[in-house]
Write a protein that holds these residues in place. Structure first.
Motif, PDB file in Angstrom:
ATOM      1  N   UNK A 118     -25.628  -6.305  12.104  1.00 35.46           N
ATOM      2  CA  UNK A 118     -27.042  -6.378  12.478  1.00 35.46           C
ATOM      3  C   UNK A 118     -27.978  -6.406  11.277  1.00 35.46           C
TER       4      UNK A 118
ATOM      5  N   UNK B  57     -33.532   3.773   7.358  1.00 34.57           N
ATOM      6  CA  UNK B  57     -33.415   3.666   8.811  1.00 34.57           C
ATOM      7  C   UNK B  57     -32.339   2.620   9.056  1.00 34.57           C
ATOM      8  N   UNK B  58     -32.034   2.360  10.333  1.00 34.05           N
ATOM      9  CA  UNK B  58     -31.073   1.293  10.619  1.00 34.05           C
ATOM     10  C   UNK B  58     -31.484   0.555  11.872  1.00 34.05           C
ATOM     11  N   UNK B  59     -30.661  -0.406  12.293  1.00 33.33           N
ATOM     12  CA  UNK B  59     -31.054  -1.283  13.396  1.00 33.33           C
ATOM     13  C   UNK B  59     -31.046  -0.584  14.738  1.00 33.33           C
ATOM     14  N   UNK B  60     -30.436   0.589  14.813  1.00 32.86           N
ATOM     15  CA  UNK B  60     -30.391   1.272  16.098  1.00 32.86           C
ATOM     16  C   UNK B  60     -31.770   1.686  16.550  1.00 32.86           C
ATOM     17  N   UNK B  61     -32.533   2.279  15.657  1.00 34.99           N
ATOM     18  CA  UNK B  61     -33.827   2.851  16.031  1.00 34.99           C
ATOM     19  C   UNK B  61     -35.001   2.200  15.323  1.00 34.99           C
ATOM     20  N   UNK B  62     -34.760   1.587  14.219  1.00 33.64           N
ATOM     21  CA  UNK B  62     -35.870   1.065  13.441  1.00 33.64           C
ATOM     22  C   UNK B  62     -36.588   2.204  12.717  1.00 33.64           C
TER      23      UNK B  62
ATOM     24  N   UNK C 170     -39.868   3.639  12.796  1.00 37.19           N
ATOM     25  CA  UNK C 170     -40.651   4.706  13.428  1.00 37.19           C
ATOM     26  C   UNK C 170     -39.798   5.661  14.241  1.00 37.19           C
ATOM     27  N   UNK C 171     -38.684   5.147  14.774  1.00 45.24           N
ATOM     28  CA  UNK C 171     -37.883   5.967  15.670  1.00 45.24           C
ATOM     29  C   UNK C 171     -36.714   6.626  14.966  1.00 45.24           C
ATOM     30  N   UNK C 172     -36.698   6.548  13.668  1.00 52.33           N
ATOM     31  CA  UNK C 172     -35.586   7.139  12.948  1.00 52.33           C
ATOM     32  C   UNK C 172     -35.798   8.651  12.839  1.00 52.33           C
ATOM     33  N   UNK C 173     -34.930   9.406  13.525  1.00 55.62           N
ATOM     34  CA  UNK C 173     -35.107  10.859  13.517  1.00 55.62           C
ATOM     35  C   UNK C 173     -34.835  11.445  12.146  1.00 55.62           C
ATOM     36  N   UNK C 174     -33.860  10.864  11.464  1.00 56.05           N
ATOM     37  CA  UNK C 174     -33.500  11.383  10.137  1.00 56.05           C
ATOM     38  C   UNK C 174     -34.703  11.255   9.195  1.00 56.05           C
TER      39      UNK C 174
ATOM     40  N   UNK D 138     -37.841  11.086  10.160  1.00 52.24           N
ATOM     41  CA  UNK D 138     -38.907  11.980  10.627  1.00 52.24           C
ATOM     42  C   UNK D 138     -38.701  13.405  10.120  1.00 52.24           C
TER      43      UNK D 138
END
Lengths: 564, 564
Positions: B531, B542-547, B549-553, B555
């Motif tokens: 991906x 970040x990676x393709x799973x969350x992108x 803004x949604x990367x918890x790590x 955050x």
């Protein structure tokens, strides 16, 4: 997008239906057609199994994706006469999207159908159950769980009854996620006394994906056995994507409304407000989402316990809310508004899946103070949801070493009063990216045996990238294995019968029956063909592993002759 | 066959060696090179892990397959001065094959090296241990098990010592399979107090396969982590195939001599004789096979208990011996000649893996009278082997539902006096052909946690066909997961450290370190590339799973800042 899909059962199967006794319902099942009368189940030449594929698995049907699947629950819902059709969408966002002509090309054609809402009291399956009412949904799941075994097992099988379903729902030990705005949903039940269920996550991300491929993944997931599908989209056009998925889904759809709420504020967690979140809940409830993951148990007081973790907060929802709490120095607004949330859910019968925002993301963090602190808060929220007659399940980890899994189940039962446990794996090691469907199936099988009611699948792409269609299938089949192994270990009489049918087919060299009884007949065929492609080999009394002389199954015939 | 193979460690790793203190030995290990000094192990930028690849995994080495790998044990064995080089092969069959010029093109060049045999007393590691002797093999496995942790963990790690190895061997609780005619073997230990080991089966069949592809499978298996390899060939040129495999194997090789004996009598079980079997044992012992599976515990009295089974006798060796007993109406000759067998094994230090000829082949047959009857007989044979100072392990099932696994371990420990348990899975359901590496990894992880010392892998092709190279790798990696998960659950301090290193790399977005710490770095790379193929994405937070803004790590960094 391909508009029309012809129904197609798995190889060697056909669709069958069982009629209701209390209600005019018919429950779809899959009949595996065997080549012999020797099936260990008394019905001579078929084995009936649980089926999640809906019309997509019925050879006599075809689905026009622009129309969606049959709204089988529409009349049931109408006839209860406790809901009303609204004149328009209640959510501002929903209305705005509908009014936006630039979205027409993306929009599901029937999206302007009016949503339904409760008139003046809860319309949840829990509420009915507590009034002593048996709904068509309850009879549906009872029939579905039984897989026709009561007809076949001649008194040896204690069937699930609608009354037992009702009692489990009333006690909160089971849920039927079935939004009144998702009439296409074929009811299913999640609870410790029933078959273990599995969920498949799909959804686009800002980095990749589009509507057609998400719908295709959703249909692929239910073809292979996903009991529910969670749309975790975080990318563009989440609203429209969800509509397409819902209208074409015969299984309950779950979502995490927080993801879309965050999109609405441009990805800035600190800009989230209760009003935006509330509008998102209503928007999605009126589309028909059957259960929401809500991270309301992550409290401010828990956050300091995550600071010394190896991997901090790995739940996306958890990290968003922790961020919000930290910036505003306020309590999680999902917690402070939880009663308001429940009022909304009760008016549409959306179940709440209490999110484990503090689940461990590594073996190191398993079973720590942050995780179990949140779990206790989830217990408090469970009671509050039940007070509003909202159906509840509890989300669980995550990454947990094998010897620490049991404590998770015990703590959940204790603190959350037997509400169904819905776990993500757990993954029993962190060192196998590329194989995390396996690391999690090991933990998943174990915790399901201990009592978890639903397992969220993990695909081979976990920790590495967004799953494609093939990954979705691998994840689903792998978790069907975990769930089925747990059903056997829990003593479900219907589960082990399929194993017996398979083993008997093996012993009798009925290769095609073996393939058809498999969770994945296509792969079984392909693997056999890889070494023995000839048609004759499908009849052979041996295979490429051992050859003729070394075939133990073959040798047995002689031993049995000589021993008798 | 490709003649020369350049040594190549897994991606991101290099070979390292630890010197002995008692003996001039050096123990190969794999060093995963990390991009940071933040590794949770104190050595700043590497993690040392167990390595089964021998010279094939050393970037400074290359192996000429026609010469074989280094005979590292040769001097150790010589210096004990309790063995002698024979003038010729002792087995008639071995001599006949050597004299047959038509086989020259198949023959390993050094096959005419003279075999070694004990002079006048047992030469087994158990015998030495019982005399209080510490051998180089014992120090080797102690160093190997420790994975350099004693240097790094600063007193927090209780290292395995040569003395502890000796005591476990003397008590029969562990074995070091190391034939004096397999000097190429890097010693390893199988026992409950040590790391869980895995075995990979390879071998041709009458239907398919050739020598080159079996050698290639063997080398592939150890590259990915197989601790031992069993050559289960049943096809043509078994003798020559085995020689190639042995001379190129740094891991112990197991076999089932009965298979070859059966080939010698044209596949007719009833024509088997003790003389043919005995000659086969000697033939293989002089080639260097490190452990034999011997189905000596299947007694005539057990056979009637298999008649009402769902799948009868599924062990190939079991069905052959049951056939023989039934035709001749005599007791199993492997049982009646067991003392003679042990005399042979003791003279070469071949371990005996007491075969479970009556293991269940289906969930239905698990834990039945036939299986446990045989297990008790294996206990009796264990004592008899130990009387001859022969190293013993016990083979276990097979197909067992999860809730019935524990009884297998308990019965084995009880009836077989803590001899190491070596199980095939168990598979926890029968309905997933094509995925039986997973059904068996679930049961395998569980039984290893309970105390099984070695797991025999199962590949995706199980029940369908002969595994190819890719299947071998999938089987090995899957069982490394099961074994590693069990090591964690058993509290092995060296096991969990790799998980911690991985989790830390995850939290810090060190993508390459994640890939290199993975059991299968190649697949991790490939899946990430699928991906996000750009070089920059290997640096991305970040990676393709969350992108983004949604990367918890991602955050978490903010949350930690705000919380501190």
């Amino acid at each position: 997008m391909q508009n029309s899909i012809k129904g197609e059962p798995l190889r060697g199967s056909r669709k069958t239906y069982v009629e209701g006794k209390l209600f005019p319902i018919r429950v779809g099942m899959r009949e595996i057609v065997l080549s012999t009368g020797n099936c260990p189940v008394t019905n001579p030449d078929t084995l009936t199994v649980y089926d999640t594929s809906g019309q997509f698995g019925d050879e006599k049907e075809s689905v026009d994706l622009t129309n969606g699947v049959n709204p089988i629950r529409e009349k049931w819902i109408e006839s209860r006469n406790d809901t009303e059709k609204l004149k328009e969408l209640s959510s501002e966002y929903g209305r705005a999207r509908l009014a936006d002509d630039s979205l027409s090309h993306l929009r599901f054609s029937h999206v302007n159908r009016n949503p339904r809402k409760a008139k003046d009291k809860p319309v949840t399956q829990m509420w009915y159950a507590r009034q002593g009412i048996i709904t068509p949904e309850m009879e549906y799941v009872a029939i579905r769980e039984n897989q026709r075994l009561e007809e076949k097992m001649n008194g040896q099988f204690k069937p699930v009854t609608p009354e037992m379903v009702r009692d489990e729902l009333a006690a909160g030990r089971a849920i039927i996620p079935a939004n009144i705005n998702h009439p296409e949903c074929e009811p299913m039940i999640i609870g410790r006394k029933f078959l273990v269920k599995i969920n498949a996550n799909i959804g686009n991300s800002p980095v990749t994906s589009d509507i057609a491929s998400e719908v295709s993944k959703s249909i692929h997931a239910i073809r292979w056995g996903a009991d529910t599908v969670m749309d975790l989209s975080t990318g563009a056009n989440i609203h429209e994507t969800r509509e397409w998925i819902l209208r074409n889904s015969p299984v309950p759809i779950g979502s995490v409304p927080l993801y879309q709420a965050l999109e609405k504020v441009g990805g800035k967690a600190e800009d989230l407000t209760w009003d935006i979140y509330r509008d998102t809940l209503i928007e999605q409830a009126e589309q028909g989402v059957d259960y929401f993951t809500i991270h309301a148990g992550l409290l401010r007081e828990h956050i300091p316990h995550t600071v010394n973790r190896m991997t901090g907060i790995v739940s996306r929802g958890g990290s968003i809310m922790a961020n919000w709490c930290s910036v505003h120095k306020k309590e999680n607004f999902l917690y402070t508004h939880f009663d308001d949330i429940c009022d909304i859910l009760a008016a549409y019968d959306v179940g709440v899946s209490l999110g484990d925002g503090l689940r461990p993301g590594s073996q190191f963090d398993a079973n720590d103070k942050a995780q179990f602190g949140e779990l206790k808060a989830l217990g408090e929220l469970t009671k509050r949801a039940w007070d509003k007659h909202v159906q509840v399940m509890i989300e669980g980890p995550g990454h947990v070493p094998m010897h620490m899994i049991a404590e998770n189940m015990e703590m959940e039962l204790k603190h959350c009063f037997d509400a169904p446990f819905y776990t993500l794996g757990p993954l029993v090691t962190d060192i196998a990216p590329g194989y995390d469907h396996i690391t999690s199936a090991i933990g998943g099988a174990m915790i399901a045996q201990m009592g978890a009611s639903m397992l969220c699948y993990v695909t081979p792409k976990e920790h590495l990238g967004l799953p494609n269609r093939d990954d979705v299938k691998t994840g689903v089949v792998t978790f069907k294995i975990a769930a089925h192994a747990a059903d056997i270990a829990k003593g479900h009489p219907g589960a082990i019968l399929r194993d017996h049918a398979m083993s008997k087919a093996r012993y009798e060299f009925r290769w095609r029956d073996q393939f058809h009884l498999a969770l994945d007949p296509d792969t079984a065929y392909d693997f056999h063909d890889a070494t023995l492609p000839d048609e004759a080999d499908k009849q052979a009394h041996y295979c490429s592993m051992c050859g003729e002389h070394f075939c133990s199954m073959r040798a047995n015939r002689k031993i049995r002759e000589l021993s008798s």
